[in-house]
Design a protein around this motif. Structure first.
Motif, PDB file in Angstrom:
ATOM      1  N   HIS A 143      48.941  35.816  33.015  1.00  0.00           N
ATOM      2  CA  HIS A 143      48.710  36.760  31.921  1.00  0.00           C
ATOM      3  C   HIS A 143      48.623  38.191  32.442  1.00  0.00           C
ATOM      4  O   HIS A 143      49.143  39.125  31.824  1.00  0.00           O
ATOM      5  CB  HIS A 143      47.445  36.423  31.146  1.00  0.00           C
ATOM      6  N   PHE A 144      47.965  38.368  33.572  1.00  0.00           N
ATOM      7  CA  PHE A 144      47.814  39.709  34.132  1.00  0.00           C
ATOM      8  C   PHE A 144      49.168  40.252  34.589  1.00  0.00           C
ATOM      9  O   PHE A 144      49.464  41.432  34.408  1.00  0.00           O
ATOM     10  CB  PHE A 144      46.808  39.690  35.289  1.00  0.00           C
ATOM     11  N   SER A 145      50.000  39.396  35.144  1.00  0.00           N
ATOM     12  CA  SER A 145      51.346  39.812  35.554  1.00  0.00           C
ATOM     13  C   SER A 145      52.167  40.246  34.344  1.00  0.00           C
ATOM     14  O   SER A 145      52.886  41.247  34.394  1.00  0.00           O
ATOM     15  CB  SER A 145      52.072  38.677  36.280  1.00  0.00           C
ATOM     16  N   LEU A 146      52.059  39.496  33.238  1.00  0.00           N
ATOM     17  CA  LEU A 146      52.761  39.880  32.009  1.00  0.00           C
ATOM     18  C   LEU A 146      52.273  41.231  31.504  1.00  0.00           C
ATOM     19  O   LEU A 146      53.068  42.069  31.068  1.00  0.00           O
ATOM     20  CB  LEU A 146      52.563  38.812  30.931  1.00  0.00           C
ATOM     21  N   LEU A 147      50.975  41.435  31.551  1.00  0.00           N
ATOM     22  CA  LEU A 147      50.406  42.714  31.121  1.00  0.00           C
ATOM     23  C   LEU A 147      50.947  43.861  31.962  1.00  0.00           C
ATOM     24  O   LEU A 147      51.385  44.891  31.432  1.00  0.00           O
ATOM     25  CB  LEU A 147      48.879  42.670  31.207  1.00  0.00           C
TER      26      LEU A 147
ATOM     27  N   PRO B  65      44.549  49.413  35.428  1.00  0.00           N
ATOM     28  CA  PRO B  65      44.161  48.075  34.951  1.00  0.00           C
ATOM     29  C   PRO B  65      43.339  47.333  35.992  1.00  0.00           C
ATOM     30  O   PRO B  65      43.549  47.492  37.184  1.00  0.00           O
ATOM     31  CB  PRO B  65      45.506  47.379  34.717  1.00  0.00           C
ATOM     32  N   SER B  66      42.360  46.592  35.535  1.00  0.00           N
ATOM     33  CA  SER B  66      41.564  45.771  36.434  1.00  0.00           C
ATOM     34  C   SER B  66      41.276  44.421  35.800  1.00  0.00           C
ATOM     35  O   SER B  66      41.374  44.274  34.594  1.00  0.00           O
ATOM     36  CB  SER B  66      40.232  46.406  36.785  1.00  0.00           C
ATOM     37  N   LEU B  67      40.938  43.498  36.630  1.00  0.00           N
ATOM     38  CA  LEU B  67      40.630  42.141  36.189  1.00  0.00           C
ATOM     39  C   LEU B  67      39.224  41.799  36.666  1.00  0.00           C
ATOM     40  O   LEU B  67      38.963  41.779  37.867  1.00  0.00           O
ATOM     41  CB  LEU B  67      41.647  41.152  36.778  1.00  0.00           C
ATOM     42  N   VAL B  68      38.332  41.554  35.743  1.00  0.00           N
ATOM     43  CA  VAL B  68      36.964  41.168  36.084  1.00  0.00           C
ATOM     44  C   VAL B  68      36.959  39.653  36.272  1.00  0.00           C
ATOM     45  O   VAL B  68      37.305  38.911  35.361  1.00  0.00           O
ATOM     46  CB  VAL B  68      35.972  41.582  34.980  1.00  0.00           C
ATOM     47  N   THR B  69      36.577  39.229  37.462  1.00  0.00           N
ATOM     48  CA  THR B  69      36.647  37.807  37.779  1.00  0.00           C
ATOM     49  C   THR B  69      35.286  37.114  37.831  1.00  0.00           C
ATOM     50  O   THR B  69      35.218  35.927  38.106  1.00  0.00           O
ATOM     51  CB  THR B  69      37.356  37.585  39.135  1.00  0.00           C
ATOM     52  N   ASN B  70      34.214  37.865  37.591  1.00  0.00           N
ATOM     53  CA  ASN B  70      32.900  37.227  37.542  1.00  0.00           C
ATOM     54  C   ASN B  70      31.910  38.136  36.824  1.00  0.00           C
ATOM     55  O   ASN B  70      32.087  39.345  36.757  1.00  0.00           O
ATOM     56  CB  ASN B  70      32.380  36.876  38.933  1.00  0.00           C
TER      57      ASN B  70
ATOM     58  N   CYS C 141      39.158  32.106  39.026  1.00  0.00           N
ATOM     59  CA  CYS C 141      39.348  32.963  37.855  1.00  0.00           C
ATOM     60  C   CYS C 141      40.561  33.877  38.060  1.00  0.00           C
ATOM     61  O   CYS C 141      41.370  34.067  37.151  1.00  0.00           O
ATOM     62  CB  CYS C 141      38.093  33.783  37.603  1.00  0.00           C
ATOM     63  N   GLY C 142      40.717  34.431  39.249  1.00  0.00           N
ATOM     64  CA  GLY C 142      41.877  35.264  39.561  1.00  0.00           C
ATOM     65  C   GLY C 142      43.175  34.473  39.460  1.00  0.00           C
ATOM     66  O   GLY C 142      44.160  34.952  38.901  1.00  0.00           O
TER      67      GLY C 142
END
Length: 65
Positions: A48-52, A18-23, A41-42
């Motif tokens: 939400h990302f922690s829940l995921l 999993p990754s989070l795009v912040t820009n 953004c992070g």
């Protein structure tokens, strides 16, 4: 992350990345890239990302008998 994923699959391991795009990439938005915006953004996505991630771990974990 790609070399680790390749090696994990080679070793027969299950994996997720999993990754989070912040820009957006440079030139894709009306305003220039700003480090403060990336950090914000992070922070905004943290809950939400922690829940995921927690849900992913719940589904991935095999209960012991």
């Amino acid at each position: 992350m790609v070399p680790e994923a390749i090696m994990a699959r080679y070793l027969g391991l299950d994996m997720a990345g999993p990754s989070l795009v912040t820009n957006l990439a440079a030139g894709r938005s009306a305003s220039p890239l700003d480090h403060h915006d990336v950090l914000q953004c992070g922070k905004d996505a943290c809950d939400h990302f922690s829940l995921l991630l927690n849900r992913l771990l719940q589904l991935w974990t095999v209960p012991t008998a």
